[in-house]
Scaffold this active site. Structure first.
Site, PDB file in Angstrom:
ATOM      1  CG  HIS A   1      -1.817   1.168   1.352  1.00  0.00           C
ATOM      2  ND1 HIS A   1      -3.121   1.144   0.938  1.00  0.00           N
ATOM      3  CD2 HIS A   1      -1.598   2.428   1.806  1.00  0.00           C
ATOM      4  CE1 HIS A   1      -3.679   2.328   1.144  1.00  0.00           C
ATOM      5  NE2 HIS A   1      -2.770   3.137   1.669  1.00  0.00           N
ATOM      6  CD  GLU A   2       1.606   3.675   3.656  1.00  0.00           C
ATOM      7  OE1 GLU A   2       1.846   4.773   3.112  1.00  0.00           O
ATOM      8  OE2 GLU A   2       0.527   3.440   4.251  1.00  0.00           O
TER       9      GLU A   2
ATOM     10  CD  GLU B   1      -5.660   5.662   0.513  1.00  0.00           C
ATOM     11  OE1 GLU B   1      -4.745   6.494   0.669  1.00  0.00           O
ATOM     12  OE2 GLU B   1      -5.740   4.626   1.177  1.00  0.00           O
TER      13      GLU B   1
ATOM     14  CG  HIS C   1       0.297   6.315  -0.480  1.00  0.00           C
ATOM     15  ND1 HIS C   1      -0.690   7.109  -1.013  1.00  0.00           N
ATOM     16  CD2 HIS C   1      -0.312   5.582   0.487  1.00  0.00           C
ATOM     17  CE1 HIS C   1      -1.839   6.856  -0.386  1.00  0.00           C
ATOM     18  NE2 HIS C   1      -1.630   5.930   0.523  1.00  0.00           N
TER      19      HIS C   1
HETATM   20 ZN    ZN Z   1      -3.076   5.235   1.907  1.00  0.00          ZN
END
Ligand code: ZN
Length: 505
Positions: free
Chosen positions: A268-269, A298, A272
């Site tokens: 997830h990170e 996101e 980003h």
């Molecule tokens: Zn996030």
């Protein structure tokens, strides 16, 4: 005109350097700072934010903006400047006007109340006692409403709040999107609940943290994360932070008994991080060198985490490696069983643990409650009851206490009202981008099966990352996919995926 613009860019550069320095202090605080250093760190933070505020809103900035013909937050849409300069002025002037409209007294009151309120929230959650937090939330709400009035809005005070996180989005826009989404998601949840549940017991085995980290780092490199421009560390709550063009750091947390937490936190990170790493060098170090909205940000993290990281083709590539690393934990678990297990879906109480199907319903609940609180229809004292009946309506379950209900999220305690919708918008943008990427690349399944993730990254860089904040979320979506945000892509994606997993229809 050119000299005013150049001077404004110099000021912006100084602001960005100060922002990155602040980010470094924040990163350190969450990772390695000794516990007792907090008081000094808070003072360092507050000094820097004061300097940034003064630079952004000072007399010189205001004079420069007027000499460039800018009188409101719309920037310089009609000017003869090139696209990037126009985008720069739009972004800079929006920040300027937002910051100048909020009086210093309100900023001070807000930040004092926010720290008291956060402390009260921690205590309230520990005791599962909403009454400890309620008076603080009332105060925060009052200040938030005041802030919205000062900033100004076209239709609903919530517009002014939303705009901070999702620039240019309006309440009615989000409302109409969520109204389309809600019945379809509820329907899918119902269908899944009627099907037999999948087994994910293997996830609860013990997975060594060292090996989890080793595996996570390998995946990061494969996905395109650059370790000479970033780092991976551990923090209580995973995050990504930008300390400069060549310094974009991510964190995760590991749990020995929950292998999904660490790995999917990392992926997830990474999403980003890849967004920030992919921003064009031409706008490096300027206010444009950041994601254009939290929703778009996101969309990147969720694409990598869910659409890629939780997909069957991804694991077709990685599962043999994972099994080699954890042979006893995954003994007898086939690829299919593993895939179904990591995608188990069921209504649950805690947002951050929710699966892809139920997640956005948690967001819709928070959005609806925020709107009612801001418009005054819902009183703080009635919030726990409204929360519980909303959970019952949307997910069919009721929290046993407030700790696992209305007190679970930190956001409201520091006045981040208008933030939640961006999580769900991220899911929607992500699905829409992903179907276009799939079409453009001629089939993303085969690409993932052979582990060619750089090809996917290439598409995302070309169509999204490199632009930073040059385009708004809406413009970016239009440019990349040829249409405005359409929640049907997300629904189609979920229906297809979960029909396969649960054998629906
Ligand atoms: Zn996030």
């Amino acid at each position: 005109m050119n000299s005013s613009l150049s001077r404004l860019k110099e000021i912006d550069r100084e602001i960005q350097l100060l922002e990155h320095t602040t980010a470094l202090l924040g990163w350190d605080q969450e990772t390695y700072m000794p516990e007792k250093a907090i008081e000094e760190r808070a003072q360092q933070h507050s000094l820097l934010s004061g300097i940034i505020h003064d630079k952004l809103t000072g007399k010189e900035t205001s004079t420069l903006l007027s000499s460039l013909g800018i009188k409101d937050s719309a920037g310089a849409a009609e000017s003869p400047l090139g696209e990037t300069d126009r985008a720069f002025l739009r972004k800079f002037s929006r920040d300027f006007y937002r910051e100048t409209k909020i009086p210093k007294g309100l900023v001070v009151d807000f930040s004092r109340e926010a720290s008291l309120s956060q402390a009260a929230w921690i205590e309230a959650r520990k005791k599962s006692d909403f009454s400890v937090f309620a008076p603080h939330l009332e105060k925060i709400l009052e200040l938030t409403k005041d802030k919205a009035e000062k900033i100004g809005y076209a239709e609903h005070p919530y517009d002014a709040l939303l705009d901070e996180y999702e620039p240019f989005a309006t309440t009615s826009y989000v409302k109409s999107i969520f109204e389309t989404l809600k019945p379809k998601l509820r329907n899918l949840v119902k269908e899944i609940s009627r099907a037999g549940q999948v087994d994910d017991s293997f996830l609860k085995n013990k997975y060594s943290v060292d090996l989890q980290e080793k595996f996570g780092r390998e995946i990061l490199v494969d996905l395109g994360y650059e370790f000479d421009r970033g780092r991976l560390d551990v923090s209580a709550h995973p995050f990504t932070t930008t300390l400069g063009f060549n310094d974009i750091r991510i964190t995760t947390r590991y749990r020995e008994d929950s292998f999904k937490t660490g790995l999917f936190g990392i992926i997830h990170e990474c999403g980003h991080g890849l967004y920030e790493l992919g921003i064009d060098e031409k706008i490096a170090g300027t206010v444009l060198a950041q994601g254009t909205s939290l929703g778009i940000h996101e969309s990147q993290s969720r694409t990598w985490e869910n659409m890629i990281g939780l997909s069957l083709p991804f694991w077709k590539y990685y599962y043999p490696k994972l099994r080699k690393m954890f042979p006893t934990q995954l003994d007898g678990v086939t690829l299919e069983q593993f895939y179904r297990g990591i995608n188990r879906s069921e209504p649950s109480l805690i947002r951050i643990d929710a699966d892809e199907v139920t997640y956005s319903l948690h967001i819709i609940l928070r959005f609806e409650l925020e709107l009612q609180m801001i418009s005054g229809e819902l009183k703080v004292r009635d919030l726990p009851e409204a929360w519980n009946s909303g959970m019952k309506e949307l997910l069919g379950i009721t929290p046993a206490d407030d700790a696992e209900g209305v007190l679970q999220d930190v956001h409201w305690s520091f006045g981040a009202i208008g933030y939640f919708p961006t999580y769900a918008l991220g899911n929607l943008y992500g699905a829409q981008f992903f179907q276009k990427l799939d079409r453009d690349l001629g089939g993303v399944v085969e690409i993932m099966e052979r582990g060619d993730f750089k090809k996917i990254l290439g598409w995302l860089r070309d169509n999204i990352h490199r632009y930073g904040s040059i385009y708004t979320a809406e413009e970016l979506c239009m440019n990349a996919t040829g249409e405005a945000l359409n929640p049907d892509y997300f629904i189609d994606y979920l229906e297809k995926k979960y029909s396969g997993i649960y054998g629906l229809k």
